[in-house]
Each structure stands twice: as C-alpha cells, then as structure tokens.
Design a protein around this motif. Structure first.
Motif, mmCIF file in Angstrom:
data_model
loop_
_atom_site.group_PDB
_atom_site.id
_atom_site.type_symbol
_atom_site.label_atom_id
_atom_site.label_comp_id
_atom_site.label_asym_id
_atom_site.label_seq_id
_atom_site.Cartn_x
_atom_site.Cartn_y
_atom_site.Cartn_z
ATOM 1 N N HIS A 108 -10.594 10.609 0.602
ATOM 2 C CA HIS A 108 -11.600 10.439 -0.449
ATOM 3 C C HIS A 108 -11.016 10.589 -1.850
ATOM 4 O O HIS A 108 -11.685 10.267 -2.828
ATOM 5 C CB HIS A 108 -12.739 11.440 -0.249
ATOM 6 C CG HIS A 108 -13.440 11.289 1.070
ATOM 7 N ND1 HIS A 108 -14.246 10.208 1.370
ATOM 8 C CD2 HIS A 108 -13.409 12.065 2.190
ATOM 9 C CE1 HIS A 108 -14.711 10.328 2.602
ATOM 10 N NE2 HIS A 108 -14.215 11.450 3.127
ATOM 11 N N THR A 109 -9.786 11.105 -1.938
ATOM 12 C CA THR A 109 -9.126 11.266 -3.236
ATOM 13 C C THR A 109 -7.686 10.774 -3.145
ATOM 14 O O THR A 109 -7.135 10.608 -2.040
ATOM 15 C CB THR A 109 -9.109 12.743 -3.675
ATOM 16 O OG1 THR A 109 -8.260 13.488 -2.772
ATOM 17 C CG2 THR A 109 -10.518 13.331 -3.678
ATOM 18 N N ARG A 110 -7.079 10.562 -4.294
ATOM 19 C CA ARG A 110 -5.675 10.130 -4.344
ATOM 20 C C ARG A 110 -4.782 11.172 -3.682
ATOM 21 O O ARG A 110 -3.879 10.836 -2.905
ATOM 22 C CB ARG A 110 -5.254 9.919 -5.797
ATOM 23 C CG ARG A 110 -6.019 8.823 -6.508
ATOM 24 C CD ARG A 110 -5.945 8.983 -8.019
ATOM 25 N NE ARG A 110 -4.621 8.738 -8.553
ATOM 26 C CZ ARG A 110 -4.199 7.558 -9.023
ATOM 27 N NH1 ARG A 110 -5.014 6.510 -9.004
ATOM 28 N NH2 ARG A 110 -2.987 7.419 -9.520
ATOM 29 N N ASN A 163 -2.411 4.493 -12.376
ATOM 30 C CA ASN A 163 -2.422 3.103 -11.920
ATOM 31 C C ASN A 163 -1.605 2.214 -12.847
ATOM 32 O O ASN A 163 -0.891 1.308 -12.402
ATOM 33 C CB ASN A 163 -3.858 2.588 -11.836
ATOM 34 C CG ASN A 163 -4.631 3.217 -10.682
ATOM 35 O OD1 ASN A 163 -4.060 3.942 -9.865
ATOM 36 N ND2 ASN A 163 -5.918 2.946 -10.620
ATOM 37 N N LEU A 172 -4.657 0.860 -3.647
ATOM 38 C CA LEU A 172 -4.939 2.275 -3.482
ATOM 39 C C LEU A 172 -6.241 2.494 -2.720
ATOM 40 O O LEU A 172 -6.315 3.313 -1.804
ATOM 41 C CB LEU A 172 -4.993 2.958 -4.853
ATOM 42 C CG LEU A 172 -5.238 4.465 -4.852
ATOM 43 C CD1 LEU A 172 -4.182 5.188 -4.030
ATOM 44 C CD2 LEU A 172 -5.258 5.000 -6.283
ATOM 45 N N ARG A 173 -7.266 1.760 -3.100
ATOM 46 C CA ARG A 173 -8.552 1.877 -2.404
ATOM 47 C C ARG A 173 -8.410 1.511 -0.925
ATOM 48 O O ARG A 173 -8.968 2.175 -0.048
ATOM 49 C CB ARG A 173 -9.579 0.964 -3.062
ATOM 50 C CG ARG A 173 -10.136 1.494 -4.380
ATOM 51 C CD ARG A 173 -11.105 0.485 -4.969
ATOM 52 N NE ARG A 173 -11.771 1.007 -6.166
ATOM 53 C CZ ARG A 173 -12.546 0.287 -6.961
ATOM 54 N NH1 ARG A 173 -12.754 -1.002 -6.690
ATOM 55 N NH2 ARG A 173 -13.120 0.837 -8.018
ATOM 56 N N SER A 174 -7.678 0.458 -0.652
ATOM 57 C CA SER A 174 -7.484 0.010 0.725
ATOM 58 C C SER A 174 -6.752 1.069 1.551
ATOM 59 O O SER A 174 -7.138 1.369 2.688
ATOM 60 C CB SER A 174 -6.697 -1.298 0.737
ATOM 61 O OG SER A 174 -6.420 -1.720 2.055
ATOM 62 N N GLU A 213 0.833 -1.201 0.000
ATOM 63 C CA GLU A 213 0.000 0.000 0.000
ATOM 64 C C GLU A 213 0.869 1.252 0.000
ATOM 65 O O GLU A 213 0.577 2.231 -0.697
ATOM 66 C CB GLU A 213 -0.938 -0.020 1.205
ATOM 67 C CG GLU A 213 -2.071 -1.038 1.078
ATOM 68 C CD GLU A 213 -2.843 -1.241 2.358
ATOM 69 O OE1 GLU A 213 -3.960 -1.793 2.286
ATOM 70 O OE2 GLU A 213 -2.338 -0.859 3.436
ATOM 71 N N MET A 251 -6.568 4.306 0.941
ATOM 72 C CA MET A 251 -7.434 5.474 1.090
ATOM 73 C C MET A 251 -8.447 5.262 2.211
ATOM 74 O O MET A 251 -8.717 6.156 3.010
ATOM 75 C CB MET A 251 -8.152 5.771 -0.235
ATOM 76 C CG MET A 251 -7.229 6.314 -1.318
ATOM 77 S SD MET A 251 -8.030 6.435 -2.945
ATOM 78 C CE MET A 251 -9.326 7.630 -2.589
ATOM 79 N N ARG A 252 -8.995 4.061 2.285
ATOM 80 C CA ARG A 252 -9.962 3.753 3.329
ATOM 81 C C ARG A 252 -9.309 3.833 4.707
ATOM 82 O O ARG A 252 -9.873 4.402 5.644
ATOM 83 C CB ARG A 252 -10.550 2.356 3.087
ATOM 84 C CG ARG A 252 -11.640 1.980 4.102
ATOM 85 C CD ARG A 252 -12.268 0.635 3.785
ATOM 86 N NE ARG A 252 -11.303 -0.458 3.875
ATOM 87 C CZ ARG A 252 -10.773 -1.089 2.837
ATOM 88 N NH1 ARG A 252 -11.105 -0.741 1.602
ATOM 89 N NH2 ARG A 252 -9.903 -2.072 3.010
ATOM 90 N N LYS A 293 -4.976 -0.739 -8.146
ATOM 91 C CA LYS A 293 -6.235 -0.071 -7.800
ATOM 92 C C LYS A 293 -6.772 -0.569 -6.461
ATOM 93 O O LYS A 293 -7.266 0.217 -5.641
ATOM 94 C CB LYS A 293 -7.260 -0.302 -8.907
ATOM 95 C CG LYS A 293 -8.541 0.511 -8.757
ATOM 96 C CD LYS A 293 -9.441 0.301 -9.970
ATOM 97 C CE LYS A 293 -10.706 1.145 -9.859
ATOM 98 N NZ LYS A 293 -11.576 0.967 -11.058
ATOM 99 N N SER A 294 -6.657 -1.862 -6.228
ATOM 100 C CA SER A 294 -7.129 -2.441 -4.972
ATOM 101 C C SER A 294 -6.311 -1.930 -3.787
ATOM 102 O O SER A 294 -6.870 -1.572 -2.742
ATOM 103 C CB SER A 294 -7.042 -3.963 -5.053
ATOM 104 O OG SER A 294 -7.409 -4.554 -3.821
#
Length: 282
Positions: A266-268, A238, A256-258, A225, A260-261, A253-254
């Motif tokens: 809420h954004t890169r 990506n 990055l989402r993880s 991550e 961010m959470r 992408k996965s």
C-alpha cells in the motif's frame, strides 16, 4: 570477468570491425598481465602466424598504441620507422602491409588492443579508423559491464557482519547496472546483465537471514518495475527515478503502481520491503 566471456566479446568486436567493410583483416587480444597481451582472436586471416603472439607494451604498433593509449596506424608495416619491428616475421607471414591499432580502454586502464589491416601498402583514412574506434568502444562497454557485475557479486558475498554502508553501495550500483541494461542493444548482453542483477539480489538477501532462503514472490515483476523499485529503495522521487532510467515521471508512476499492486503493498516503503523479501532487490 570470465575468460570465455572476454573471448566472445573480443571476437564479436572483430567481426563487427570486418563487417564495416573498411578492413578485411582484424585481430586482437586482451592484457593478461601489467605489461603484455597475447593475440588471441583472428578474423579474416589466412594463417595462424599471429595467433598467440605476445605483445609487450611499447613494442610494435599495438604495443605502442597500448603504451600511449591512443590509436596508431602505419601505411607499410615493414617499412615504418615509427615503430619497432619485433613482430615483422608474423606480420609478413600473414601478408599484411597497412595496419592500424586501437587501444581498448576501460576506466583509464588499457585492457587490450584491436587491429585492422590491409594486404596493400595504403594510407588508412578516416573511415577505417572510425570503424575500428567504434568496435573498440563497444568492446569497452561490454568489458565495463562485466567488470561491474563481478564487482557487485563479490561485494554481495561479503561476511554477514558487513558494514551497512557497504550494502548501500551495492544497492546504488545495482540501480546503475539495471539502468545500463536498458541502454544495451545486444539482447544476449542485456540478459546477462539482468541475470547478474538477479543473482546479486538473491545473494545479498541470504547473509542477512542465515539459514533461511529468500521468500518467493507469488507474482513476477517486469524488468522496468524492478528498475523503478530499485530507485525507490534508494529514496529517489519519481522525477529522480525517471531521469536516472531515461523515462517520463508519469511512466515511472505507472510502473510503481503496478509493482505495488502485484506485491500487495500500500506504500512505496512496503513495496520495497516486499521486493527484498522476495529476493528481487538487494
């Protein structure tokens, strides 16, 4: 690079060479100056005659391998006419006859020499040479990684007025170093690289906020991550991050989402800002 780390890397390379089964005796040393190195590590020897021997560039088998930047071997050391014989006494005291020497080259600079030897006067074929070259290449990788880590840390300790372009160089190299960690098979070396990256991230955040320690992130990010966020911080898409890290775009992408959470972003861009505040990125 610290001398202790270099010594460990050198000894590991010699053990790896002996484990190949092609050469029962291995020894070597790293340059401490521009023209000379000392034999500082031994494996499979029966005496200390070679230890501490100062080898000058161009002299003997190892010195010639260093000056030409290419591997060399002799079937009978004491009878060879291809090399000078300043070190015959030490070689004969150890009972060595067939000897090969492989230079350790990092960024086109010879950093040391690995030797492998037999106690019989035999021509050394492809197998011993291949084993010695492989051991030297792995040592080169270790030295290069340590050099880069030290360079990054020294850059991170520049004064607070450092040129912003310099910080971009640090961030670029930080990504490269983390990507390299993912390809290193030695778990101890990999952890050492990642530890250097963590120190770099912490060190580089302090000068920009004097007197205030980096904020602590309430959650931990996985190494991958952090890798992805480091690429995103440089403006990578990506697809570009995937190519750089050797991953699939969907995997990037996965991650990055993880991340961010976990960071509550809420954004890169917000994720990168939060990671820097937490001391996870330079």
């Amino acid at each position: 690079m610290a001398h202790s780390a270099a010594a460990v890397d050198l000894q590991t390379a010699l053990l790896r060479l002996r484990r190949s089964g092609a050469l029962p005796v291995a020894f070597g040393g790293l340059f401490t100056g521009a023209r000379q190195f000392h034999i500082s590590a031994l494996s499979g020897t029966t005496s200390r005659s070679l230890h501490g021997l100062a080898i000058s560039a161009g002299n003997g088998l190892g010195g010639k391998a260093a000056s030409t930047s290419r591997p060399m071997s002799v079937a009978d050391y004491r009878a060879s006419r291809a090399i000078s014989h300043e070190y015959d006494a030490a070689v004969e005291a150890e009972g060595l006859r067939s000897v090969l020497a492989v230079p350790v080259v990092v960024r086109r600079r010879v950093r040391g020499v690995l030797y492998g030897a037999l106690r019989e006067p035999l021509a050394l074929g492809d197998r011993p040479l291949a084993a010695a070259v492989e051991a030297a290449r792995e040592l080169e990788q270790s030295l290069a990684v340590h050099d880069e880590a030290q360079r990054l840390l020294s850059v991170a300790q520049q004064p607070t007025e450092a040129d912003p372009a310099l910080w971009e160089e640090v961030r670029e190299a930080h990504v490269d170093l983390r990507a390299l960690a993912g390809r290193v098979t030695d778990p101890l070396l990999r952890e050492e690289i990642l530890a250097a990256c963590r120190r770099l991230a912490r060190a580089s955040s302090s000068p920009r906020h004097p007197g205030r320690p980096p904020e602590r992130c309430p959650v931990e990010l996985s190494p991958r991550e952090v890798d992805v966020l480091a690429c995103v911080a440089l403006g990578a898409t990506n697809a570009v991050a995937a190519e750089r890290l050797g991953l699939r775009p969907e995997t990037v992408k996965s991650y990055l989402r993880s991340s961010m959470r976990k960071l509550g972003a809420h954004t890169r861009l917000q994720a990168v800002v939060e990671a820097r505040r937490a001391g996870l990125l330079p």
